[in-house]
Design an enzyme around this catalytic site. Sequence first.
Site, PDB file in Angstrom:
ATOM      1  N   ASP A   1      24.529  22.784  31.702  1.00 44.40           N
ATOM      2  CA  ASP A   1      25.226  21.835  30.836  1.00 44.40           C
ATOM      3  C   ASP A   1      26.671  21.786  31.325  1.00 44.40           C
ATOM      4  OD1 ASP A   1      26.629  20.533  28.863  1.00 44.40           O
ATOM      5  OD2 ASP A   1      26.002  21.834  27.213  1.00 44.40           O
TER       6      ASP A   1
ATOM      7  N   TRP B   1      27.572  25.860  22.128  1.00 40.50           N
ATOM      8  CA  TRP B   1      26.673  24.871  22.745  1.00 40.50           C
ATOM      9  C   TRP B   1      25.487  25.552  23.401  1.00 40.50           C
ATOM     10  CZ3 TRP B   1      27.495  20.787  20.262  1.00 40.50           C
ATOM     11  CH2 TRP B   1      28.790  20.458  19.872  1.00 40.50           C
TER      12      TRP B   1
ATOM     13  N   LYS C   1      33.576  13.362  27.753  1.00 45.48           N
ATOM     14  CA  LYS C   1      34.671  14.250  28.119  1.00 45.48           C
ATOM     15  C   LYS C   1      35.306  13.791  29.420  1.00 45.48           C
ATOM     16  CE  LYS C   1      32.494  17.314  25.169  1.00 45.48           C
ATOM     17  NZ  LYS C   1      33.281  17.092  23.993  1.00 45.48           N
TER      18      LYS C   1
END
Length: 354
Positions: free
Chosen positions: A167, A100, A191
């Site tokens: 993030d 990511w 999530k």
Amino acid sequence: MKKHNFSAGPCILPQEVLQKASEAVLNFNNENLSLIEMSHRSTAFVEVIEKARSLALELLGLENKGYKALFLQGGASMQFLMVTYNLLNKKAAYLNTGTWSDKAIKEAKMFGEVVEVATSKDKKFSYIPKGFTIPTDADYFHTTSNNTIYGTQIKDFPDFKGINVCDMSSDIFSRQLDFSKFDLIYAGAQKNMGPAGTTLVIIKEEILGKVEREIPSMLNYQVHLDKDSMFNTPSVFAVYTSMLNLEWLKDLGGIPFIEKVNNKKAALLYSEIDRNPLFKGFANKEDRSNMNVTFNLVDDSLKETFDTMWQDAGINGLNGHRSVGGYRASMYNALPLYSVQVLVDVMQELERKK
Ligand code: PMP
């Protein structure tokens, strides 16, 4: 019986949140309308999004500190781009801890110089690099707090005096941090917060307005802030369900409470991985994530037996990410300790059988 859901995302949500969200799809607030067929500008929905925005700030301890919360679309992946569009003038610094971060770096490179301050690519992203220097003239420094795929988590954030961007997609609301160290935090909802379809962005307003380029409206944080997160139609169902989940968390006792539960779950599973001779952990011990636990079988010939056993025990979503293989137990806030015990029992049963 509901499965023990270890899915990495979209992931488990509290049953009571799902219950209330499904009721709202049929009849929201006794308005005799569905939540998803009424105007996003109705008082009822404006109250929802305002509540969701303020709960997010409250839970993170960021009220009255110059921060605003937005619920945007396009996932965390869109934030890779929006961050650079809005903040990158000349140079940005990124810590590369996995897929990511890598993707975020790729977007940033389109807008300016990107300094990768360190990477753990040399060891398949199984650890968090430490002891690197961050250029003091970087417009911002970007980290990924938890690496969903590799199961590593930053425990001590580097001290960068400029703008800090993080993030937090896969561990927001799971542990206590000094969130005021960050100027911009983003997280895809699916999530620890709600269903896919919305992304939480927490932003310190004062960091904006410093780039010279023209920013398209939909990618411009200031445009979304000026319109109170209603520049265009928000993802109403995802925002509402996120709000319910944040309420659930607040009622339980907020992040301090859930962190204790998350620590217990992680301790239970990691101690079994370390004790059981049939398994080995993937991530460097000191960098282990409390959200995504990655591990492998020492002897791959046991895979079929183990897979059948955990599936028969009602466990879902234990396979590792397709790029890594092995196993990944994602233990987000709503996963009960009991589900972790069921997994540990299966691991012990495999050891007895062998
Ligand atoms: N960052 C992290 C840490 C993630 O785990 C993910 C998704 N798994 C993303 C970004 C991308 O999120 P999205 O699918 O919402 O774009």
